[in-house]
Design a protein around this motif. Structure first.
Motif, short mmCIF file in Angstrom:
data_model
loop_
_atom_site.label_atom_id
_atom_site.label_comp_id
_atom_site.label_asym_id
_atom_site.label_seq_id
_atom_site.Cartn_x
_atom_site.Cartn_y
_atom_site.Cartn_z
N ALA A 44 -0.93 -4.48 8.87
CA ALA A 44 0.17 -3.56 8.58
C ALA A 44 0.88 -3.99 7.30
N VAL A 45 0.85 -3.11 6.31
CA VAL A 45 1.48 -3.39 5.01
C VAL A 45 2.92 -2.90 5.05
N LEU A 46 3.85 -3.81 4.79
CA LEU A 46 5.27 -3.45 4.80
C LEU A 46 5.61 -2.59 3.58
N ILE A 47 6.24 -1.44 3.82
CA ILE A 47 6.77 -0.63 2.72
C ILE A 47 8.20 -1.10 2.49
N ASN A 48 8.39 -1.81 1.37
CA ASN A 48 9.70 -2.40 1.10
C ASN A 48 10.17 -1.95 -0.28
N LYS A 49 11.01 -0.92 -0.27
CA LYS A 49 11.42 -0.32 -1.56
C LYS A 49 12.33 -1.26 -2.35
N LYS A 50 12.91 -2.27 -1.65
CA LYS A 50 13.84 -3.18 -2.34
C LYS A 50 13.10 -4.25 -3.12
N LYS A 51 11.83 -4.49 -2.76
CA LYS A 51 11.09 -5.59 -3.39
C LYS A 51 10.14 -5.02 -4.43
N SER A 52 10.16 -5.57 -5.66
CA SER A 52 9.23 -5.04 -6.65
C SER A 52 7.85 -5.63 -6.40
N SER A 53 6.84 -4.81 -6.60
CA SER A 53 5.49 -5.27 -6.30
C SER A 53 4.56 -4.93 -7.45
N LEU A 54 3.45 -5.65 -7.51
CA LEU A 54 2.47 -5.38 -8.56
C LEU A 54 1.67 -4.12 -8.20
N PHE A 55 1.25 -4.04 -6.95
CA PHE A 55 0.43 -2.91 -6.49
C PHE A 55 1.25 -1.96 -5.63
N THR A 56 0.91 -0.68 -5.68
CA THR A 56 1.55 0.29 -4.78
C THR A 56 1.03 0.03 -3.37
N VAL A 57 1.73 0.58 -2.39
CA VAL A 57 1.29 0.41 -1.00
C VAL A 57 -0.11 1.01 -0.83
N ALA A 58 -0.35 2.18 -1.44
CA ALA A 58 -1.67 2.84 -1.32
C ALA A 58 -2.76 1.94 -1.91
N GLU A 59 -2.48 1.29 -3.02
CA GLU A 59 -3.48 0.40 -3.62
C GLU A 59 -3.74 -0.82 -2.73
N ARG A 60 -2.66 -1.35 -2.15
CA ARG A 60 -2.83 -2.52 -1.27
C ARG A 60 -3.65 -2.16 -0.03
#
Ligand code: PNS
Length: 174
Positions: A44-60
């Motif tokens: 389960a990939v956490l959708i965390n709008k507060k944390k900047s990420s390199l990859f989008t959730v869809a890519e992860r």
């Protein structure tokens, strides 16, 4: 409702939650070990709008699906909000986490106790393979950003996608 197997016993479901930005071989080691202990494992990939990420959730999710394609009892999904709510919605009774070192322990224990207190969900800790005890997605990204060799720490196609992303971000900030 809890599903039943053909022999009448309950289907045992677990979740491996995380940010997976991106998935590493350390994550895959824990997922594969969870898959050998449970009937069904949801990554389960956490959708965390507060944390900047390199990859989008869809890519992860895409990279995780590729990396776990050989396991027929592993599915990949995303969630937001509380992990315990995700577990209740899917009738998942256990959270499986890797413990790399004592530094992981304090926070992991707090979360495990809070989650158990909230809904009774159990947390099982799997001791990380010593090969990966120093490995984290953040460290891999940092080392790769400055040209360090991180081959063997994540799947080859994930490495390629990460290098492309990092090159893109470097180009954008130049
Ligand atoms: O890979 P990460 O970022 O270390 O994973 C942390 C994660 C996603 C497992 C944790 O932050 C989490 O469970 N978040 C969901 C929100 C939640 O349930 N918070 C209360 C925890 S007691």
């Amino acid at each position: 409702m809890a599903g039943k197997k053909a022999n009448g016993s309950l289907v045992r479901r677990a979740v491996c939650p995380g940010s997976f930005d991106p998935v590493t071989n350390g994550h895959l080691d824990i997922i594969s070990r969870a898959a050998s202990l449970f009937d069904e494992v949801t990554v389960a990939v956490l959708i965390n709008k507060k944390k900047s990420s390199l990859f989008t959730v869809a890519e992860r999710i895409d990279m995780l699906r590729d990396a776990t394609a050989t396991f027929d009892n592993v599915v990949v999904d995303s969630f937001h909000g509380l992990l315990v709510d995700f577990c209740q919605e899917r009738d998942i009774s256990a959270i499986v986490k890797g413990l790399r070192a004592i530094s992981d322990f304090d926070y992991e224990l707090q979360m495990a106790q809070m989650n158990h207190g909230l809904t009774g969900v159990e947390t099982l800790f799997v001791s990380t393979n010593p090969l990966y005890s120093y490995l984290s997605s953040s460290l891999v990204k940092e080392v790769a950003t400055y040209g360090g060799d991180v081959r063997g720490l994540l799947p080859d196609d994930v490495l390629e996608r990460m290098n492309a992303k990092l090159a893109e971000s470097a180009g954008n900030s130049a």
